[in-house]
Write a protein that holds these residues in place. Sequence first.
Motif, PDB file in Angstrom:
ATOM      1  N   TRP B 118      41.592  60.882  39.698  1.00  0.00           N
ATOM      2  CA  TRP B 118      42.947  60.338  39.870  1.00  0.00           C
ATOM      3  C   TRP B 118      43.047  59.321  40.994  1.00  0.00           C
ATOM      4  N   TYR B 119      42.059  59.242  41.826  1.00  0.00           N
ATOM      5  CA  TYR B 119      42.032  58.148  42.800  1.00  0.00           C
ATOM      6  C   TYR B 119      41.524  56.878  42.125  1.00  0.00           C
ATOM      7  N   THR B 125      45.066  52.807  44.944  1.00  0.00           N
ATOM      8  CA  THR B 125      44.051  53.310  45.874  1.00  0.00           C
ATOM      9  C   THR B 125      42.742  52.567  45.583  1.00  0.00           C
ATOM     10  N   LEU B 134      35.727  54.331  50.877  1.00  0.00           N
ATOM     11  CA  LEU B 134      35.536  55.774  50.959  1.00  0.00           C
ATOM     12  C   LEU B 134      35.945  56.466  49.680  1.00  0.00           C
ATOM     13  N   TYR B 136      38.199  59.051  48.511  1.00  0.00           N
ATOM     14  CA  TYR B 136      39.397  59.778  48.949  1.00  0.00           C
ATOM     15  C   TYR B 136      39.328  61.258  48.552  1.00  0.00           C
ATOM     16  N   ARG B 138      36.855  63.310  48.364  1.00  0.00           N
ATOM     17  CA  ARG B 138      35.924  64.182  49.083  1.00  0.00           C
ATOM     18  C   ARG B 138      36.654  65.048  50.113  1.00  0.00           C
ATOM     19  N   ASN B 139      37.557  64.458  50.873  1.00  0.00           N
ATOM     20  CA  ASN B 139      38.336  65.253  51.829  1.00  0.00           C
ATOM     21  C   ASN B 139      39.790  65.357  51.408  1.00  0.00           C
ATOM     22  N   GLU B 141      42.340  65.481  47.511  1.00  0.00           N
ATOM     23  CA  GLU B 141      42.713  66.348  46.388  1.00  0.00           C
ATOM     24  C   GLU B 141      41.573  66.369  45.379  1.00  0.00           C
TER      25      GLU B 141
END
Lengths: 698, 322
Positions: B118-119, B125, B134, B136, B138-139, B141
């Motif tokens: 979803w990113y 994004t 990056l 998103y 990974r740290n 949702e």
Amino acid sequence: MSNWPAETKYIGQNTPRIDGAVKVTGKARYSSDIQAAGWLYGMILRSKWPAAKITSVNLDKARQIPGIKAAVRARDGAFTVRFYGEEIAAVAGTSKQACLDALRAIEVQAEVRHEFVVNETEARKENSAQVWEGSANAPANPRPRENGNVDTAFPECAAVIEGFYSTPVQIHNPMETMGNTVSWTDDGLTAWSSTQGISSVRDGLAGALKLDHSKVRVVTEYMGGGFGAKFGAGVEGMLAAKLSKEANAPVRLMLTRFDQALAVGNRPSSFQKIKIGATADGRLHAFEAENYGTAGIGAGGDSGGGGGGADIPMPYIYQVPNTRVKQSAVAVNAGAARAFRAPGHPPASYGMESAMDDLAAKLGIDPLEFRLKNDPHPIRQREYKLGAEKFGWNQKYQKPGSSPGVVKTGIGCAGAAWPAGGGSRDTHGDAQINPDGSIEFRFGVQDIGTGTRTVIAVVAAELLGLKPEQITVRVGDTNFPPGPGSGGSTTCASVSPAVYDICQKALQQLQTQSGLADARGENWFAACKKLGVNPLVVHGQWQQGLSADHACGVQFAAVEVDTETGLVTVKKVLAVHDCGLIIDKLTLESQINGGVIMGMGYALYEERVMDDLSGVVLNPNFETYKLPGLADVPDIEVVLINMPERGVIGIGEPATVPTAGAIANAVFNAIGVRVGSLPITPAKILAALGKVPPAVAA
Amino acid sequence: MKAFQYATAHSADSARELVAGKGAYLAGGNDLLGLLKEYLISADLLVNIKSLPGLNKIEHGRKFWTIGSLVTVAQIEDDADIKKTFPGLHEAAAEVASQQIRNVATVGGNLAQHSRCWYFRHRDTVCLKKDGDLCYARNGENRYHSLFTGNTCISPVVSSLATIFASLEATAIVLRDGKETRMSMAELYQRAWENPLAHNSLSNGDLILRVEIPTARTRSAYLQASDKHAFDWALVSCAAAAEIVDGKLKSPRVALGSISPVPHQVEAANQFLDGKVLDEATATQAADLILKDAKPLEHNAYKVPLAHALIRRTLLKLKGEA
């Protein structure tokens, strides 16, 4: 108290919707179907930042895109945006593609603020970024609301449990998105709106655009659902009006599903810390709760239906002698909440009913028996007993967690209260009775999909001795006599007494004019013929004594839980509801079915997911904002208690209140551990069962 | 979306020539149109390949069956012979999206579909997969993301067909630079394991022509677990295939979807199962081996027990259909 006829032919029976055929054949014109002559598409440019100061918006290049006829700013001068998706500008053009191209050509200068917060738990922390500069996101010490003395009461309890129950932000997703077609000329403004309040849209547009109310007409022939967020024209309506004026053409600006997730309302979240205790004989004795939730940047945008705030009724339907409740709303950088079908009640019901079952388990009491002991309301008492018998509660009930095997079964129940549902005294209507016996009712209310036309036809047919299909009903136009918005489950109880009034007056006049002693039924056409050439026009209004408020309702759920995959399957929901005098069983059952399905979505699937780092809504679509589908929907059995003596009461809201609590309790009953958070996903089931390993550092 | 031109190709070679540069193949369009509408990719020319001759057939050979890349998912689901010969393939096809989507979705498109992260799918994004800085997820949702990856991106492969094809040891025949290249399912996705920008190992212009499935494994099964009962992505999917000779597994293969950028296969588990009699204990040991090196993150650790259950169930299903 009620003067409704005791013997009925149509009232309380099964009358198919009088507009069913035009709906299923596609002839019904919904707001999003309107094609006014020369209309343009409208689209909105939204902020891609969760927090920023917009210093300039240059529309020149957008205006140069072929097909673009107008471009406007959402606000003049520099302004601050406080959530991802806030409106910046809008364009109107001859095609969707032209609008899309134009949106990308708009040049926005912004000072992006990197401090923002979208998570309500983070937002409460002292060092959190502030949504509104210079003001805390949440009150540091919300004032408690107290009854009795909880501090002395808890030690007197035989059993006490403490639980933490949370509910997510639920996004307004009616099948028809928000939007309007607006035509604004020197003669005035017409808006074809997807609204649940044509009058409030008219008043809002007239006020904001400084027009005489008499110069603004709002039309809603058919609309695809409104659940509390569609009372106003919204920013999108204002932008459509400005675009229409600039382009000198009607502008249709319907939101996309993506837009819908961002800026047009939602149900606030709740994080409920509940401590509750009972005496040895199973009587609730003490209740203490702290709740916080977020309504985004604030509550109440376009909330004509009331509510929309983060506070919820606690301890909900139960009477506890000693209570202390603290609640607070937490601001985050997200779109504002709006009223949402029974504002406050579904989260309150889920939290409290979960706590009730957790306490019943600790006391070793059957949760239904526990409710009967602590919920004195006579109607719910009757509903619980009737429902338990039909559901087979006593035969099916087993202690929490005692279901054998991998796929476990469980049952649960929960109750509802809805304080509104009564009629609005400001409901007016006309009927025109023609010499040929045809009759037309005109009401300035709107049908949000629940069957308002059919309700009017059923009541009129009953009182005039005609058939519902002989009644022509026109609603959804501010040119008709004014009526209330459809909020608080009030439309049915508003129009039915007004139709009653009109019919009484019409019969009196017809009888006087025709000389017939009774103009009803078989005499109707003869009486009308005596009118000569002039139709009879009768005005009526809501009258006291024909409607009431405060519906109850209880629901029972049976579920299966696969303890290896975490999948919850709802097998059955039995919904026992009262709404005073039943007007039409078919539309009533349909509304309850819808309430149960929506409640089920809240229990198991729906949740707005936001990203802390970017501040965006990650699931602005039905791929990942999950809603129940046909394969998920259980056998729904509706049991109705007809109470003609109370008069007419609305059902829209109570029908969705207890579903999530009943399902959550059934899940608890099946697996013996509480999932203290909605939606109850496979991931949460597996976690509650202690099966999930710790994360490995990323 | 951006404006594009449209052409219809009548041979694979002309399709390849048309698509060179900034073109894209259009078959069912389910994935492509979504990507275009969200401006996640752009194409100057859409090349309709539904017109390519011979690619919409299911052909039965003694050692191999061949499924053309334009065969629809619904065709697979409805094919009685497939249901008999490769029951797992039937089951996988039946779980894809909705009936309407299955009616137009093709085998080639299902295999080549892009990430559902979803990113990645969000228009605003800019993540690793979109050449940003990056991951998103990974740290962030990461409930729907991978337990295994060879790079920083944790977007998983979601093709149900890839999962079952991997267990059946199917081969994709890809037209690349004018030549037919054979790729195992592992090879078809290997680049996504290594490179966050890749969704699979296909380069622009590569065209999946057909898939060959060996008939040796007479037993196959597919299961997926989702949040909902229908029309929902798998949280985890699992496929298994084998022969059963004298009550023992022969050449067993297990593959999982939605937990890795590639169909997740562990050779040690396949070897462990080879020659074994299937029972609960054996299936459990295989599941342990398959998930041994899982690296769960904050929100996706539930996929470990879920995958474990699916592996056991899928394997035991092989036995049940004797």
